[in-house]
Write an enzyme that holds these catalytic residues in place. Structure first.
Site, PDB file in Angstrom:
ATOM      1  N   LYS A  10      70.599 -82.542  26.951  1.00 13.22           N
ATOM      2  CA  LYS A  10      71.749 -83.026  26.192  1.00 13.22           C
ATOM      3  C   LYS A  10      71.408 -82.993  24.701  1.00 13.22           C
ATOM      4  O   LYS A  10      70.266 -83.196  24.294  1.00 13.22           O
ATOM      5  CB  LYS A  10      72.133 -84.452  26.616  1.00 13.22           C
ATOM      6  N   ASP A  11      72.416 -82.771  23.901  1.00 20.11           N
ATOM      7  CA  ASP A  11      72.312 -82.611  22.452  1.00 20.11           C
ATOM      8  C   ASP A  11      71.688 -83.824  21.772  1.00 20.11           C
ATOM      9  O   ASP A  11      72.088 -84.948  22.014  1.00 20.11           O
ATOM     10  CB  ASP A  11      73.723 -82.380  21.904  1.00 20.11           C
TER      11      ASP A  11
END
Length: 94
Positions: free
Chosen positions: A61-62
């Site tokens: 995830k970012d």
């Protein structure tokens, strides 16, 4: 034009159908902000003195977002963990 300038401008919530019902894997929800998945998992493994291969995630995830994702730890601790950039919540065994 800059669309995403703060982590709260980009929110990612992973969806799962997994329901704890017993098993050898501890199941957790990881909420984080300003930290990538590899960095968060490194802190978790270091804090709990776990081998990296014991922890599994469904993807990366970012780091420039507010994210929520799930992970498992083989024979992981049945407890929560909090750091300045993330909260790991124990949900049960799978």
């Amino acid at each position: 034009m800059k669309l995403k300038s703060h982590p709260e401008d980009f929110i990612v919530d992973e969806i799962t159908r997994v329901r704890p019902c017993g098993g050898p894997f501890a199941f957790y929800r990881l909420e984080k902000e300003g930290l990538g998945t590899p960095e968060a998992t490194q802190i978790i493994c270091s804090t709990w003195k776990l081998p990296r291969k014991a922890l599994q995630t469904g993807g990366l995830k970012d780091r420039h977002a507010r994210t929520m994702q799930y992970l498992t730890i083989h024979h992981g601790p049945q407890q929560d963990l909090e750091d300045r950039s993330f909260r790991l919540t124990y949900l049960g065994q799978v």
